[in-house]
Motif scaffolding. Structure first.
Motif, PDB file in Angstrom:
ATOM      1  N   ILE A   1     -15.119 -17.929  18.300  1.00  0.00           N
ATOM      2  CA  ILE A   1     -14.808 -16.500  18.275  1.00  0.00           C
ATOM      3  C   ILE A   1     -14.060 -16.145  16.983  1.00  0.00           C
TER       4      ILE A   1
ATOM      5  N   ALA B   1      -6.296 -10.412  19.126  1.00  0.00           N
ATOM      6  CA  ALA B   1      -6.836 -10.890  20.411  1.00  0.00           C
ATOM      7  C   ALA B   1      -7.311 -12.339  20.333  1.00  0.00           C
TER       8      ALA B   1
ATOM      9  N   SER C   1     -18.008 -27.451  21.921  1.00  0.00           N
ATOM     10  CA  SER C   1     -19.472 -27.511  21.765  1.00  0.00           C
ATOM     11  C   SER C   1     -19.841 -27.460  20.277  1.00  0.00           C
TER      12      SER C   1
ATOM     13  N   LYS D   1     -13.468 -30.625  28.644  1.00  0.00           N
ATOM     14  CA  LYS D   1     -14.509 -30.988  27.674  1.00  0.00           C
ATOM     15  C   LYS D   1     -14.029 -32.095  26.732  1.00  0.00           C
TER      16      LYS D   1
HETATM   17  P1  ATP Z   1     -19.468 -23.428  25.915  1.00  0.00           P
HETATM   18  O1  ATP Z   1     -20.589 -24.325  25.520  1.00  0.00           O
HETATM   19  O2  ATP Z   1     -19.215 -23.372  27.376  1.00  0.00           O
HETATM   20  O3  ATP Z   1     -19.521 -22.094  25.261  1.00  0.00           O
HETATM   21  P2  ATP Z   1     -17.382 -23.997  24.096  1.00  0.00           P
HETATM   22  O4  ATP Z   1     -16.389 -25.108  24.058  1.00  0.00           O
HETATM   23  O5  ATP Z   1     -18.214 -23.814  22.926  1.00  0.00           O
HETATM   24  O6  ATP Z   1     -18.169 -24.191  25.415  1.00  0.00           O
HETATM   25  P3  ATP Z   1     -15.290 -22.149  24.154  1.00  0.00           P
HETATM   26  O7  ATP Z   1     -14.879 -22.180  22.751  1.00  0.00           O
HETATM   27  O8  ATP Z   1     -14.534 -22.935  25.169  1.00  0.00           O
HETATM   28  O9  ATP Z   1     -16.758 -22.602  24.318  1.00  0.00           O
HETATM   29  O10 ATP Z   1     -15.383 -20.651  24.545  1.00  0.00           O
HETATM   30  C1  ATP Z   1     -15.900 -20.193  25.751  1.00  0.00           C
HETATM   31  C2  ATP Z   1     -15.603 -18.704  25.887  1.00  0.00           C
HETATM   32  O11 ATP Z   1     -14.187 -18.494  25.865  1.00  0.00           O
HETATM   33  C3  ATP Z   1     -16.086 -17.844  24.741  1.00  0.00           C
HETATM   34  O12 ATP Z   1     -17.412 -17.439  24.875  1.00  0.00           O
HETATM   35  C4  ATP Z   1     -15.113 -16.657  24.824  1.00  0.00           C
HETATM   36  O13 ATP Z   1     -15.430 -15.808  25.865  1.00  0.00           O
HETATM   37  C5  ATP Z   1     -13.839 -17.333  25.126  1.00  0.00           C
HETATM   38  N1  ATP Z   1     -13.080 -17.708  23.898  1.00  0.00           N
HETATM   39  C6  ATP Z   1     -13.155 -18.873  23.237  1.00  0.00           C
HETATM   40  N2  ATP Z   1     -12.352 -18.881  22.174  1.00  0.00           N
HETATM   41  C7  ATP Z   1     -11.739 -17.698  22.150  1.00  0.00           C
HETATM   42  C8  ATP Z   1     -10.794 -17.083  21.281  1.00  0.00           C
HETATM   43  N3  ATP Z   1     -10.309 -17.707  20.215  1.00  0.00           N
HETATM   44  N4  ATP Z   1     -10.405 -15.836  21.549  1.00  0.00           N
HETATM   45  C9  ATP Z   1     -10.872 -15.193  22.606  1.00  0.00           C
HETATM   46  N5  ATP Z   1     -11.768 -15.708  23.464  1.00  0.00           N
HETATM   47  C10 ATP Z   1     -12.202 -16.927  23.249  1.00  0.00           C
END
Ligand code: ATP
Length: 281
Positions: free
Chosen positions: A29, A38, A95, A206
């Protein structure tokens, strides 16, 4: 690596001030332009002049996938190494990290994994307080800029925690009375807190999966006391528990060839082009 709120960015800057380094963001993000409050992006001042890659550069409407990340981050790693600096990949999106660090990457580069870990109950309460601080810093108005009646919350930066949760508050807008608006805002903030806590738990699950199933050798840095304490005590805990051991681990990684045990067989690390280990830091 580490859950949201644990101090990954701070550690990356501490490391980058000890070793000539540049940071590559791996938060899916924070790659986007906007929502600095945010998404809790590291500020210019906090960066202390350390160059950052893939932080706040992608247009907010576009989808930056794991394979986009893999491609772009690989180029950044190469260019940082070509300048004889250490690439530090920092972010909570495991991921992204998992996609980047495949067998091909491991054959080219040695990796040192550091995990900033905080006990969940302490982290939950910290991230909950952090949401209140974000609101004080102007999060609601910041998110309002990304609201439209037809917002698609499944793409780009609008997936960020805070955006879908505040939709109802913006939607009722001025048509409802102040009391109702206040109640809807309070509900949205509760949801933001709870979703942030859920994200933190998922991130740690994870990391444990990567350690247990992929056998990543991850060095865990225990940061719970940093969040439990206040003022100078918190600073001292940071140095003792996180920054100090983190710097030591990276120093050993860069300068010492450690014997590694693979299923009982001793091997000497560094057979496969140990780019970081051979570079002169
Ligand atoms: P997945 O494959 O399930 O997406 P991931 O480890 O790539 O796993 P995360 O980075 O854990 O995904 O993020 C999952 C969700 O959490 C994002 O799609 C978003 O909604 C929220 N999120 C992640 N990072 C942030 C952030 N820095 N600020 C706000 N929301 C976030």
């Amino acid at each position: 690596m580490g859950a949201t709120g644990t101090g990954k960015s701070r550690l990356s800057i501490d490391l980058a001030t000890h070793f000539a380094a540049e940071v590559i963001n791996s938060d899916k993000i924070q790659v986007y332009q906007g929502l600095d409050i945010a998404t809790n992006k590291i500020t210019d001042e906090e960066r202390r002049g350390v160059p950052h890659h893939l932080l706040g550069v992608i247009p907010p409407e576009s989808d930056f996938t794991s394979s986009n990340f893999k491609y772009t981050a690989s180029i950044s790693v190469k260019s940082i190494l070509s300048r004889r600096k250490l690439p530090i990949i920092v972010g909570g999106s495991n991921s992204y990290i998992e996609t980047l660090i495949d067998a091909n990457f491991r054959a080219k580069y040695d990796c040192c994994f550091l995990w900033v870990d905080v006990a969940m109950p302490v982290l939950h309460s910290f991230v909950s307080d952090r949401v209140d601080k974000m609101v004080e810093r102007g999060m609601v108005d910041e998110v309002r800029d990304f609201y439209s009646a037809t917002s698609d919350y499944s793409r780009g930066i609008r997936r960020a925690i805070g955006v879908p949760e505040l939709d109802r508050f913006f939607r009722v807008g001025s048509v409802s009375d102040e009391l109702t608006r206040g109640r809807i805002l309070a509900e949205a903030l509760d949801q933001i807190k709870s979703n942030t806590s859920k994200l933190a738990s998922k991130q740690v699950d994870k990391i444990n999966r990567l350690r247990n199933t992929k056998r990543w050798r991850v060095r865990r840095l225990e940061a719970t006391d940093v969040l439990r304490r206040r003022g100078g005590d918190a600073e001292a805990a940071w140095e003792d528990m996180v920054a100090g051991p983190g710097v030591d681990a990276v120093r050993r990684f860069l300068y010492e060839v450690e014997p590694v045990v693979y299923g009982g067989v001793m091997a000497v690390r560094g057979g496969a082009a140990p780019v970081m280990a051979t570079a002169s830091y």
